[in-house]
Design a protein around this motif. Structure first.
Motif, mmCIF file in Angstrom:
data_model
loop_
_atom_site.group_PDB
_atom_site.id
_atom_site.type_symbol
_atom_site.label_atom_id
_atom_site.label_comp_id
_atom_site.label_asym_id
_atom_site.label_seq_id
_atom_site.Cartn_x
_atom_site.Cartn_y
_atom_site.Cartn_z
ATOM 1 N N ALA A 96 65.015 76.114 35.096
ATOM 2 C CA ALA A 96 63.930 76.799 35.817
ATOM 3 C C ALA A 96 63.178 77.770 34.907
ATOM 4 N N GLY A 97 61.941 78.044 35.272
ATOM 5 C CA GLY A 97 61.167 79.046 34.563
ATOM 6 C C GLY A 97 61.732 80.434 34.807
ATOM 7 N N THR A 98 61.340 81.380 33.962
ATOM 8 C CA THR A 98 61.904 82.731 34.017
ATOM 9 C C THR A 98 61.781 83.350 35.410
ATOM 10 N N ALA A 99 60.632 83.183 36.057
ATOM 11 C CA ALA A 99 60.406 83.832 37.351
ATOM 12 C C ALA A 99 61.330 83.299 38.441
ATOM 13 N N LEU A 100 61.753 82.046 38.341
ATOM 14 C CA LEU A 100 62.578 81.432 39.383
ATOM 15 C C LEU A 100 64.078 81.554 39.118
ATOM 16 N N ARG A 101 64.445 82.023 37.962
ATOM 17 C CA ARG A 101 65.866 82.099 37.629
ATOM 18 C C ARG A 101 66.574 83.185 38.430
ATOM 19 N N HIS A 102 67.864 82.991 38.623
ATOM 20 C CA HIS A 102 68.673 83.977 39.345
ATOM 21 C C HIS A 102 69.080 85.156 38.466
ATOM 22 N N TYR A 103 68.938 85.013 37.150
ATOM 23 C CA TYR A 103 69.446 86.030 36.220
ATOM 24 C C TYR A 103 68.374 86.497 35.235
ATOM 25 N N ARG A 104 68.601 87.713 34.728
ATOM 26 C CA ARG A 104 67.865 88.222 33.570
ATOM 27 C C ARG A 104 68.846 88.263 32.405
ATOM 28 N N TYR A 105 68.354 87.989 31.207
ATOM 29 C CA TYR A 105 69.234 87.812 30.057
ATOM 30 C C TYR A 105 68.865 88.771 28.930
ATOM 31 N N ARG A 106 69.909 89.263 28.234
ATOM 32 C CA ARG A 106 69.661 90.125 27.080
ATOM 33 C C ARG A 106 70.809 89.959 26.086
ATOM 34 N N TRP A 107 70.464 89.675 24.854
ATOM 35 C CA TRP A 107 71.466 89.553 23.798
ATOM 36 C C TRP A 107 71.792 90.926 23.232
ATOM 37 N N LEU A 108 73.075 91.156 22.968
ATOM 38 C CA LEU A 108 73.533 92.402 22.366
ATOM 39 C C LEU A 108 74.338 92.082 21.116
ATOM 40 N N VAL A 119 68.819 76.819 28.321
ATOM 41 C CA VAL A 119 68.760 76.331 26.939
ATOM 42 C C VAL A 119 67.947 77.270 26.057
ATOM 43 N N ASP A 120 66.805 77.762 26.565
ATOM 44 C CA ASP A 120 65.965 78.610 25.726
ATOM 45 C C ASP A 120 66.616 79.963 25.454
ATOM 46 N N VAL A 121 67.435 80.446 26.380
ATOM 47 C CA VAL A 121 68.166 81.701 26.156
ATOM 48 C C VAL A 121 69.183 81.516 25.045
ATOM 49 N N LEU A 122 69.903 80.399 25.065
ATOM 50 C CA LEU A 122 70.886 80.127 24.019
ATOM 51 C C LEU A 122 70.211 79.942 22.663
ATOM 52 N N ALA A 123 69.041 79.312 22.676
ATOM 53 C CA ALA A 123 68.322 79.102 21.415
ATOM 54 C C ALA A 123 67.850 80.417 20.810
ATOM 55 N N ALA A 124 67.715 81.442 21.649
ATOM 56 C CA ALA A 124 67.235 82.747 21.165
ATOM 57 C C ALA A 124 68.372 83.659 20.714
ATOM 58 N N ALA A 125 69.591 83.138 20.634
ATOM 59 C CA ALA A 125 70.727 83.961 20.198
ATOM 60 C C ALA A 125 70.428 84.545 18.814
ATOM 61 N N ARG A 169 76.803 89.082 22.043
ATOM 62 C CA ARG A 169 77.229 89.028 23.439
ATOM 63 C C ARG A 169 75.981 88.836 24.290
ATOM 64 N N LEU A 170 76.080 88.018 25.326
ATOM 65 C CA LEU A 170 74.956 87.796 26.227
ATOM 66 C C LEU A 170 75.203 88.553 27.530
ATOM 67 N N ASN A 219 80.632 77.886 25.698
ATOM 68 C CA ASN A 219 81.056 78.405 27.003
ATOM 69 C C ASN A 219 79.868 78.900 27.816
ATOM 70 N N LEU A 220 78.917 79.549 27.143
ATOM 71 C CA LEU A 220 77.725 80.037 27.845
ATOM 72 C C LEU A 220 76.873 78.877 28.361
#
Length: 357
Positions: free
Chosen positions: A55-67, A171-177, A75-76, A192-193
């Motif tokens: 899903a596109g960012t607006a429709l996703r259930h989560y917000r993501y941030r890499w640390l 997938v795009d969140v993982l690619a931005a690690a 860590r995600l 695992n993620l």
């Protein structure tokens, strides 16, 4: 047969065998109604088809941030949006809270803390620390679903509840690690993620993790008892202690075997054995005598607060905490729990900070 309960069968299908005092939701629709959802809404939040990954960012259930983590790790942080977060709290309160948690678990429990985790090990001749690798992402939806089925829920209900409590990273969140140490541990984390897992950042994840690790804690506590050793756990931190004759040649291989058998991995670089002539730390606290925050931790926080008074919040917020004020109060409270006078000094510094602008 062998003393086991056999699920009875009726013309309407097998009747659940309830093994925990959880709400008795026997159908998908029962579960939806109890959570104040329509069946369609429950299917949407449970995400059985993993559409959240695409899903596109607006429709996703989560917000993501890499640390970034210590040692060039990553860590995600996966933060559910408000409606899902509230739904997770409700499931946690009514369902997960009714599942058994072992007495050795001290993290994320009312009446327990880092101090209660560390206290049994204070003044011991030898302290052993071991660390579980990628703790939350290592807990799969399959494990959560199996735990709920063991409690008594039919497969459809267990799958829906597990779907609410777990997610798979897009997938795009993982690619931005971010770049960092590239080793097998990083590969395992990303894998695992990408699979459906327990999200770090969910309000329900800590309680679910404690319930999932109940059997791990039972086995580790049993091993410790056999060897005359004390055992506690705070999240992914495993702590053992004993006298000078502590049989390390049996404890360390035994822990490794149990952890692997329970579907987890140890982060071997974090394993440590410390004696009384060294600084013994458990859950961030020094336990050579009574549990207490280390002086360097106090000094570092004191310096940060001094700088915050002079320069304002953002220059000191190097790790980009979303609520830096709450983060500082949490650190002050952590030190004050074992050093009230130091806590008072830190709080006095904090009260001098201007949070305008």
């Amino acid at each position: 047969m062998n003393g086991e309960k056999v699920t009875s069968v009726s013309p309407l299908g097998p009747r659940p065998v309830w093994r925990s005092p959880v709400p008795r939701w026997t159908t998908f629709d029962d579960c939806a109604a109890a959570l104040d959802l329509t069946p369609g809404e429950l299917a949407w939040f449970a995400d059985a088809r993993s559409w959240n990954r695409r899903a596109g960012t607006a429709l996703r259930h989560y917000r993501y941030r890499w640390l970034a983590t210590a040692g060039a790790g990553i860590r995600l942080l996966e933060q559910p949006k408000p409606r899902l977060a509230e739904l997770q709290r409700r499931v946690c309160r009514h369902v997960v809270g009714a599942l058994p948690v072992h007495e050795a678990a001290h993290g994320f429990r009312r009446g327990r803390s880092a101090i209660t985790c560390a206290a049994p090990h204070a003044g011991r001749a030898l302290v052993v620390r071991m660390d579980l690798e990628g703790f939350f992402p290592a807990v799969s939806a399959r494990r959560v679903r199996s735990l709920l089925e063991l409690a008594g829920y039919p497969a459809a209900v267990a799958a829906a509840l597990a779907g609410i409590l777990t997610t798979a990273a897009p997938v795009d969140v993982l690619a931005a690690a971010p770049d960092g140490r590239r080793d097998p541990a990083r590969t395992r984390l990303l894998n695992n993620l990408a699979s459906t897992h327990l999200p770090q950042g969910s309000p329900s994840a800590p309680a679910v993790a404690n319930a999932v690790t109940h059997h791990l804690d039972r086995r580790l506590a049993g091993l410790a008892r056999t060897l005359g050793v004390r055992y506690t756990r705070y999240a992914d931190d495993l702590a053992f202690s004993g006298d000078a004759t502590l049989p390390l040649h049996r404890l360390l291989p035994g822990v490794r075997l149990i952890v692997r058998d329970e579907g987890f991995r140890l982060r071997e670089s974090k394993t440590s054995v410390t004696g009384t002539h060294q600084r013994q730390r458990i859950a961030g606290l020094v336990v050579n005598s009574s549990p207490a925050a280390a002086r360097p931790d106090y000094d570092a926080l004191k310096a940060l607060l001094h700088n915050r008074v002079r320069t304002g919040p953002q220059p000191q917020n190097r790790l980009c905490h979303p609520d830096f004020r709450a983060y500082l109060l949490g650190r002050i409270g952590w030190i004050a729990a074992s050093h009230p006078r130091r806590g008072e000094k830190l709080r006095a510094l904090f009260d001098r900070i201007s949070w305008q602008g």
